[in-house]
Design a protein around this motif. Sequence first.
Motif, PDB file in Angstrom:
ATOM      1  N   ALA A  28     -22.824 -15.639  11.851  1.00  0.00           N
ATOM      2  CA  ALA A  28     -23.177 -17.004  12.266  1.00  0.00           C
ATOM      3  C   ALA A  28     -24.580 -17.370  11.796  1.00  0.00           C
ATOM      4  N   ASP A  66     -19.144 -15.182  12.291  1.00  0.00           N
ATOM      5  CA  ASP A  66     -18.254 -16.292  11.964  1.00  0.00           C
ATOM      6  C   ASP A  66     -18.452 -16.576  10.480  1.00  0.00           C
ATOM      7  N   SER A  69     -19.725 -19.390   9.000  1.00  0.00           N
ATOM      8  CA  SER A  69     -20.615 -20.511   8.686  1.00  0.00           C
ATOM      9  C   SER A  69     -21.455 -20.253   7.445  1.00  0.00           C
ATOM     10  N   GLY A 108     -20.793 -22.488   4.061  1.00  0.00           N
ATOM     11  CA  GLY A 108     -21.867 -23.384   3.620  1.00  0.00           C
ATOM     12  C   GLY A 108     -22.149 -23.259   2.128  1.00  0.00           C
ATOM     13  N   ALA A 119     -15.718 -21.651  11.274  1.00  0.00           N
ATOM     14  CA  ALA A 119     -16.951 -22.373  10.974  1.00  0.00           C
ATOM     15  C   ALA A 119     -16.704 -23.800  11.432  1.00  0.00           C
ATOM     16  N   GLU A 120     -17.698 -24.421  12.017  1.00  0.00           N
ATOM     17  CA  GLU A 120     -17.481 -25.774  12.552  1.00  0.00           C
ATOM     18  C   GLU A 120     -17.457 -26.814  11.431  1.00  0.00           C
ATOM     19  N   GLY A 178     -12.610 -28.473  10.123  1.00  0.00           N
ATOM     20  CA  GLY A 178     -13.374 -27.414   9.465  1.00  0.00           C
ATOM     21  C   GLY A 178     -13.070 -27.329   7.977  1.00  0.00           C
ATOM     22  N   LEU A 187     -16.510 -18.721  17.013  1.00  0.00           N
ATOM     23  CA  LEU A 187     -17.878 -18.952  16.535  1.00  0.00           C
ATOM     24  C   LEU A 187     -18.859 -18.000  17.228  1.00  0.00           C
TER      25      LEU A 187
END
Lengths: 192, 393
Positions: B110, B120, B122, B126, B322-323, B330, B356
Amino acid sequence: MGKMIEIRWHGRGGQGAKTASLLLAEALFNTGKYIQGFPEYGPERSGAPLTAYNRISDEPIRVHSNIYEPDYVVVVDETLLASVDVTAGLKETGGIVVNTPKSPEEIRHYLKDYKGKVGTVDAKKISEEELGRYFPNVPMLGAIMAMTGLVEKEQFIKSMEESFHHKFATKPEVIDGNVRALKRAMEEVRIS
Amino acid sequence: MAIRERLSGNEAVAFAMRQIDPDVVAAFPITPSTEVPQYFSQFVANGQVHTEFVAVESEHSAMSACIGAEAAGARTMTATSSQGLALMWEMLYIAASMRLPIVMTAVNRALSAPINIHNDHSDAMGARDSGWIQIYNETNQEAYDSLIMAIRVAEHADVQLPVMVCYDGFITSHSVENIMLLEDELVKNFVGEYKPKYSLLDKEHPVSMGMFDLPAFYFEHKRQQAEAIKNAKQVLIDVQNEFAKISGRQYGLFEEYKLDDADIAIVIANSTAGTAKDTVDMLREQGIKAGLLKIRLFRPFPADEIAKALSHVKAVAVMDKAEGFSAAGGPIFVDVRSAMYGKADGVKVINYIYGLGGRDVGVYDIKQVYDHLQKIADSGQVDNLYNYLGIRE
């Protein structure tokens, strides 16, 4: 999915519960099983409660979550009984082994009268006598293996001796003490 | 003969790096990827590899050093997680746009804030538009295999792009599990010797790299880069087929588990795919036709293949760890749903954000998703498009 055995370890940071779970995984791996050994990582602090896990199966293990309905539980530190629900989800067909000088009958009261097997072993005494220091994880590993009978005793001890030689390559002076602690715990664990 | 072992994900990947024996590794430690350069630096210290290990002062410098080394003509590898990947940001784009086939292990964790060391996706999600090829992995075995294959994909003449090999922090990186390893010689022969077509140290054929590019050519360079990542799909298929011959393990662009005749399915990446397979088996025993599609190659995205694989199901839940903060689902959901538009119309597609910051997800959590899908399949109505698995609110 074949029959899978799940074990949950409760200890405190610095007591070696994670190492014990990895040693157990190693011993079962050496007998040809599929294994998982993993800790639940939190903020790493000496003395803080921590949990580690093992899965053992004859077939590849796919599940990658924590363990909620273990077959066996190991409590490496007796003081955790007051703060952690150690028997949560524990199957009654399995058992729990606790590091304590008390008898299984006395300890059962602290376990919400858990119906399965209860084992106790004085890992503190064994560790201090055999290693000169308080490292309860190896005696607790011996105790849980004695309770589960997952591996034949002589084979398990031989496998652990090999692991100790590997793990303690830089401090061979502790190998014999650990082997003695392991054997004693396997003998001295009381199960009811 | 394959070697039966038990290793954590990080141990397995460091082991693969030893077998690959890259020219340069530049890395900076960050949980949970720290062990990868840590174990590898021991191989360097023991003289088991010929690698120049560059201990840098940050991840930005790690990626910069990788770019310099790869541009000079060295086979280069690194590893990172979370904030480390975030700090590499601008250099990630430069590595990809300079067409440098660096191979990086991204142990997914995360992103801050709040600070969290657990898993997670993220971090890697990204970086999905940075131009790196991304391969997601369920197990230590898959991560080990993918890392070896990644070298061949990255360096292929039709590709010439960096590859990110992703797996879950702690769940995969620190869990010790069974694995089958290949012999050193087999890996060495499979990855072969690195002979870059262009390199800064090739003084017989001098080149410049990373030049100023005016509007007259920048657009064409981006178009070529887009073509290169498009090519990665076929190259990965070929490399995976070749790898199957030496390992006995056949990989696809994605994995289908009991999807052929499924009425309801989930799409999911990394370790929770394994947990979800157990859920599928449990539901199958109850006569429910559940299936699963596991994401492997995410960049480039095999859009047509995924749309086809899902076209016969009634309802699909795309699971994102991932948000994304698009307020419209997502990152995996957005790509899957877009891929299905016009190709698999009529299939109901919903999104679940799960796990998450390391929130544990078990077999019964995944069952809730299938229960939801069954309701949608039966009624033909989507109640909630965007969902959060097991959230307290």
